[in-house]
Structures are given as structure tokens and as C-alpha cells.
Design a protein around this motif. Structure first.
Motif, mmCIF file in Angstrom:
data_model
loop_
_atom_site.group_PDB
_atom_site.id
_atom_site.type_symbol
_atom_site.label_atom_id
_atom_site.label_comp_id
_atom_site.label_asym_id
_atom_site.label_seq_id
_atom_site.Cartn_x
_atom_site.Cartn_y
_atom_site.Cartn_z
ATOM 1 N N PRO A 267 15.376 1.973 17.362
ATOM 2 C CA PRO A 267 14.970 2.371 18.718
ATOM 3 C C PRO A 267 14.178 3.676 18.759
ATOM 4 O O PRO A 267 13.416 3.906 19.707
ATOM 5 N N ALA A 268 14.319 4.532 17.737
ATOM 6 C CA ALA A 268 13.611 5.811 17.733
ATOM 7 C C ALA A 268 12.145 5.683 17.365
ATOM 8 O O ALA A 268 11.368 6.623 17.558
ATOM 9 N N SER A 269 11.732 4.534 16.845
ATOM 10 C CA SER A 269 10.359 4.377 16.379
ATOM 11 C C SER A 269 9.371 4.442 17.535
ATOM 12 O O SER A 269 9.553 3.812 18.566
ATOM 13 N N LYS A 270 8.305 5.209 17.340
ATOM 14 C CA LYS A 270 7.218 5.297 18.314
ATOM 15 C C LYS A 270 5.900 4.825 17.696
ATOM 16 O O LYS A 270 4.828 5.127 18.210
ATOM 17 N N ALA A 271 5.982 4.108 16.601
ATOM 18 C CA ALA A 271 4.784 3.702 15.870
ATOM 19 C C ALA A 271 3.861 2.870 16.735
ATOM 20 O O ALA A 271 4.287 1.930 17.403
ATOM 21 N N GLY A 272 2.570 3.209 16.695
ATOM 22 C CA GLY A 272 1.560 2.437 17.387
ATOM 23 C C GLY A 272 0.890 1.459 16.438
ATOM 24 O O GLY A 272 1.434 1.121 15.380
ATOM 25 N N HIS A 273 -0.320 1.039 16.770
ATOM 26 C CA HIS A 273 -0.989 0.002 15.979
ATOM 27 C C HIS A 273 -1.192 0.423 14.537
ATOM 28 O O HIS A 273 -0.920 -0.353 13.610
ATOM 29 N N ASN A 274 -1.669 1.621 14.303
ATOM 30 C CA ASN A 274 -1.855 2.117 12.940
ATOM 31 C C ASN A 274 -0.585 2.728 12.379
ATOM 32 O O ASN A 274 -0.345 2.674 11.173
ATOM 33 N N GLY A 275 0.224 3.292 13.254
ATOM 34 C CA GLY A 275 1.449 3.938 12.790
ATOM 35 C C GLY A 275 2.432 2.988 12.136
ATOM 36 O O GLY A 275 3.268 3.413 11.328
ATOM 37 N N THR A 276 2.345 1.695 12.436
ATOM 38 C CA THR A 276 3.294 0.745 11.850
ATOM 39 C C THR A 276 3.211 0.715 10.328
ATOM 40 O O THR A 276 4.219 0.483 9.662
ATOM 41 N N VAL A 277 2.021 0.928 9.756
ATOM 42 C CA VAL A 277 1.903 0.891 8.296
ATOM 43 C C VAL A 277 2.156 2.257 7.672
ATOM 44 O O VAL A 277 1.971 2.446 6.473
ATOM 45 N N PHE A 278 2.594 3.208 8.479
ATOM 46 C CA PHE A 278 2.984 4.529 7.983
ATOM 47 C C PHE A 278 4.453 4.820 8.311
ATOM 48 O O PHE A 278 4.892 5.953 8.254
ATOM 49 N N SER A 279 5.192 3.778 8.633
ATOM 50 C CA SER A 279 6.578 3.919 9.059
ATOM 51 C C SER A 279 7.538 3.587 7.918
ATOM 52 O O SER A 279 7.440 2.510 7.313
ATOM 53 N N PRO A 280 8.512 4.471 7.620
ATOM 54 C CA PRO A 280 9.543 4.141 6.632
ATOM 55 C C PRO A 280 10.351 2.907 7.012
ATOM 56 O O PRO A 280 10.826 2.178 6.133
ATOM 57 N N THR A 281 10.506 2.659 8.318
ATOM 58 C CA THR A 281 11.206 1.457 8.761
ATOM 59 C C THR A 281 10.430 0.215 8.338
ATOM 60 O O THR A 281 10.997 -0.751 7.809
ATOM 61 N N THR A 282 9.118 0.234 8.553
ATOM 62 C CA THR A 282 8.274 -0.872 8.109
ATOM 63 C C THR A 282 8.370 -1.059 6.608
ATOM 64 O O THR A 282 8.497 -2.192 6.112
ATOM 65 N N ALA A 283 8.306 0.034 5.862
ATOM 66 C CA ALA A 283 8.348 -0.056 4.398
ATOM 67 C C ALA A 283 9.613 -0.748 3.921
ATOM 68 O O ALA A 283 9.575 -1.600 3.019
ATOM 69 N N ALA A 284 10.747 -0.416 4.524
ATOM 70 C CA ALA A 284 12.009 -1.045 4.118
ATOM 71 C C ALA A 284 12.028 -2.522 4.482
ATOM 72 O O ALA A 284 12.503 -3.368 3.710
ATOM 73 N N LEU A 285 11.500 -2.855 5.668
ATOM 74 C CA LEU A 285 11.439 -4.269 6.062
ATOM 75 C C LEU A 285 10.537 -5.059 5.113
ATOM 76 O O LEU A 285 10.844 -6.201 4.746
ATOM 77 N N VAL A 286 9.432 -4.457 4.706
ATOM 78 C CA VAL A 286 8.520 -5.116 3.771
ATOM 79 C C VAL A 286 9.196 -5.327 2.426
ATOM 80 O O VAL A 286 9.122 -6.416 1.825
ATOM 81 N N LEU A 287 9.869 -4.304 1.921
ATOM 82 C CA LEU A 287 10.551 -4.431 0.627
ATOM 83 C C LEU A 287 11.624 -5.510 0.669
ATOM 84 O O LEU A 287 11.790 -6.274 -0.289
ATOM 85 N N ASN A 288 12.342 -5.592 1.769
ATOM 86 C CA ASN A 288 13.359 -6.647 1.897
ATOM 87 C C ASN A 288 12.718 -8.034 1.968
ATOM 88 O O ASN A 288 13.276 -9.015 1.466
ATOM 89 N N ALA A 289 11.527 -8.118 2.573
ATOM 90 C CA ALA A 289 10.828 -9.402 2.639
ATOM 91 C C ALA A 289 10.324 -9.830 1.269
ATOM 92 O O ALA A 289 10.328 -11.022 0.936
ATOM 93 N N LEU A 290 9.893 -8.857 0.463
ATOM 94 C CA LEU A 290 9.347 -9.170 -0.856
ATOM 95 C C LEU A 290 10.437 -9.452 -1.880
ATOM 96 O O LEU A 290 10.234 -10.229 -2.824
ATOM 97 N N ASP A 291 11.575 -8.829 -1.737
ATOM 98 C CA ASP A 291 12.687 -8.996 -2.675
ATOM 99 C C ASP A 291 13.938 -9.338 -1.884
ATOM 100 O O ASP A 291 14.692 -8.460 -1.474
ATOM 101 N N ARG A 292 14.155 -10.617 -1.658
ATOM 102 C CA ARG A 292 15.251 -11.054 -0.800
ATOM 103 C C ARG A 292 16.590 -11.081 -1.525
ATOM 104 O O ARG A 292 17.613 -11.385 -0.916
ATOM 105 N N SER A 293 16.584 -10.752 -2.806
ATOM 106 C CA SER A 293 17.844 -10.695 -3.548
ATOM 107 C C SER A 293 18.575 -9.383 -3.313
ATOM 108 O O SER A 293 19.769 -9.266 -3.600
ATOM 109 N N THR A 294 17.859 -8.390 -2.795
ATOM 110 C CA THR A 294 18.451 -7.073 -2.545
ATOM 111 C C THR A 294 18.199 -6.684 -1.100
ATOM 112 O O THR A 294 17.051 -6.703 -0.641
ATOM 113 N N VAL A 295 19.240 -6.353 -0.376
ATOM 114 C CA VAL A 295 19.103 -5.915 1.010
ATOM 115 C C VAL A 295 19.148 -4.392 1.035
ATOM 116 O O VAL A 295 20.183 -3.779 0.740
ATOM 117 N N ARG A 296 18.042 -3.783 1.359
ATOM 118 C CA ARG A 296 17.958 -2.326 1.389
ATOM 119 C C ARG A 296 18.315 -1.806 2.771
ATOM 120 O O ARG A 296 18.035 -2.454 3.778
#
Length: 306
Positions: A267-296
Motif C-alpha cells: 500500500p505504501a507504493s507510489k510508483a508511476g508508469h516509469n517508477g514501477t521498474v525502479f521499485s524493490p516491490t516489483t523486483a521481488a515480484l519479478v524474481l518470484n515469477a522467474l523462479d517459482r521454486s523459491t518464494v521471496r
């Protein structure tokens, strides 16, 4: 991956690239940049007369060996008016630091800063397929994971849907801030299609293709967007004026798709259109999508507003 080679020249290009000596990759960890830092650096580089955008740290290491079990190369596709550094100055190094082999290239124009992705989207799709063919030949791999920001995400969806040979070589598609169903929504589509206003807009061809109701997006959204055997994830933000117009056009409401809205996760995220690819929340979601054997764990903070 056995992508088609459209010309003998492409085969020769891939062969020469594979034969060229490659310097040893610099060891990590690789520095990540914020959206504000990327903007400042590109402004400074332009003032200094620099033309081409640099590759982000940790990206395009052709001697890379992943440390994540079962990982395949990750290919990043920037968005409209983007370039490799502008789009991936944070996420590229972050994925490399997590033990993945990450690659990117420019399309839809030149590699000049903020100049890519402006041509007709169908032409960019052809270009991306050629780039993927050359890259996978050089790496000698059968599959890749595709990650696209904005227009790059739509292009990832499109080439996988429309080319079975491409689809066989793609393990997953992750889109970030990608208006799959079009920017401006149904009302915008109605207005733009009145009196051929869409064709009269003084904007680059890619913009017309990405607005709701365009022929390109009608093609993408005719029938299912997804392809069996490919894992799909979408990530979007309520603070994104491009994909948050009315009903979220980034969401793919099809079975098996993981759709994430950043504010539902953090809920604290204020990322806009470009900010989404600079968000640590996005990075963790991406890593979980790429490696589904490990939930980060998913970090949550007041991130970039870009």
C-alpha cells in the motif's frame, strides 16, 4: 530455441557475434540506479554530447553462468521512447545480483537516449524476433524469459501469441506497466476512431498503435492473449496514468495469469508508469515469477514516483 532466420545476413551476423572473443564479465554486486538518478545521468550525458545509451551494469554478460537453479536467460524489452539504461538502470542490475543472466537491446529506432520504440509496433515485433534469434544462437540456449516494460511488454505478448516458433522458445512473459488493452480505454478509442482522428495525431506511429482500439491491439486481443505452456505475470500500479485509466488495461483476465497491482501488495507504493521498474516491490515480484521454486519476501516502501 530455433527461431527462424529471415535472411542469410542475420545468420552471418549471429555467427560472427558468436565467434567474437568476449571479455570476462565484471564481478558483482552491480550498482542499481533510482529513476531520479537515471534522469539526471541521461541529462548530463546529453549535455556532454553522448548519444548512445549505455548498457546497465551486470547486463549483457555473454560469459554469464546463472547461480539460480533451472534459470534461463532473461531478456529485457524497454518501452516507448526508452533505451536500455533508462528502462533497466535498476531492475537489470538487481536481477543480475540475484544470480540471473540478463540481456537487453534497443528496438524501434536507434539506441540514442530516449529514442527507442517509436516506430510502428508491428515493425518492432519483427526486429525483436530477429534480435532474439541472434541472441539465442549466440548463447546456445533453447528458452528465455521475457520481461517487458510498457510497450515492451505488449511486444512480448504479441510475438509469443503470433509466432508458434517464438512461443516454443519462451518460458515466461512478465509485463510491467503494459497497457495490453490500450491506453485511454474504451472512451478514448471511440473518440480516436471518429473521423480517423487516430491517423491524424501528430505523434510517432507507436503511440497510435498503443492507444485503445488500434488495429494492432485488436489483433493482440482477438481471442486469448496467452499461449499454453508459457507462464504469464502482469505488474501494474494505480498511480500509473497510462494503464490506470478506468478499468486497469494491464490486467490479463485469463486462467493461469498472475496479475499484481503494486498497491495491493504494498500500500505504501507510489510508483508511476516509469517508477514501477525502479521499485524493490516489483523486483521481488519479478524474481518470484522467474523462479517459482523459491518464494521471496516482498519488500514494501514508499518507492519511486516516476
Amino acid at each position: 530455441m530455433r527461431f527462424r532466420r529471415s535472411t542469410l545476413a542475420l545468420i552471418a551476423l549471429a555467427f560472427c557475434a558468436a565467434a567474437m572473443p568476449v571479455a570476462a564479465a565484471e564481478p558483482g554486486p552491480y550498482p542499481t540506479a533510482t529513476w531520479e538518478q537515471v534522469q539526471a545521468e541521461e541529462t548530463r550525458w546529453a549535455q556532454e554530447g553522448k548519444v548512445d545509451a549505455p548498457t546497465p551494469p551486470g547486463v549483457n554478460r555473454y560469459d554469464c553462468v546463472p547461480t539460480v537453479p533451472g534459470a534461463v536467460p532473461v531478456v529485457l524489452l524497454h518501452g516507448f521512447a526508452g533505451d536500455e539504461y533508462r528502462a533497466w538502470g535498476y531492475l537489470g542490475p538487481a536481477l543480475a545480483n540475484a544470480g540471473l543472466c540478463v540481456y537487453s537491446f534497443s528496438y524501434g529506432g536507434s539506441n540514442a537516449m530516449q529514442a527507442g520504440g517509436k516506430g510502428p509496433v508491428a515493425d518492432s515485433a519483427v526486429e525483436i524476433k530477429q534480435e532474439l534469434s541472434a541472441l539465442t544462437t549466440r548463447l546456445g540456449v533453447a528458452q528465455v524469459d521475457l520481461i517487458g516494460h510498457s510497450e515492451g511488454g505488449i511486444l512480448a505478448q504479441y510475438i509469443v501469441k503470433t509466432d508458434p516458433e517464438i512461443a516454443s522458445g519462451v518460458r515466461s512473459v512478465t509485463t510491467i506497466s503494459s497497457p495490453t488493452h490500450g491506453a485511454l480505454g474504451d472512451l478514448g478509442a471511440t473518440v480516436l476512431n471518429t473521423g480517423n482522428l487516430r491517423d491524424k495525431l501528430p505523434v510517432p506511429p507507436a503511440v497510435r498503435d498503443l492507444l485503445a482500439g488500434s488495429a494492432f491491439l485488436q489483433d493482440l486481443n482477438s481471442g486469448p492473449v496467452t499461449v499454453p505452456g508459457v507462464a504469464y505475470t502482469t505488474i501494474s500500479s494505480r498511480f500509473d496514468p497510462i494503464v490506470a485509466f478506468g478499468q486497469n488495461p494491464a490486467v490479463i483476465a485469463e486462467p493461469g495469469v498472475d496479475n499484481y497491482v503494486l498497491q495491493n501488495v504494498c500500500p505504501a507504493s507510489k510508483a508511476g508508469h516509469n517508477g514501477t521498474v525502479f521499485s524493490p516491490t516489483t523486483a521481488a515480484l519479478v524474481l518470484n515469477a522467474l523462479d517459482r521454486s523459491t518464494v521471496r519476501p516482498i519488500p514494501c516502501q514508499d518507492d519511486s514516483t516516476g
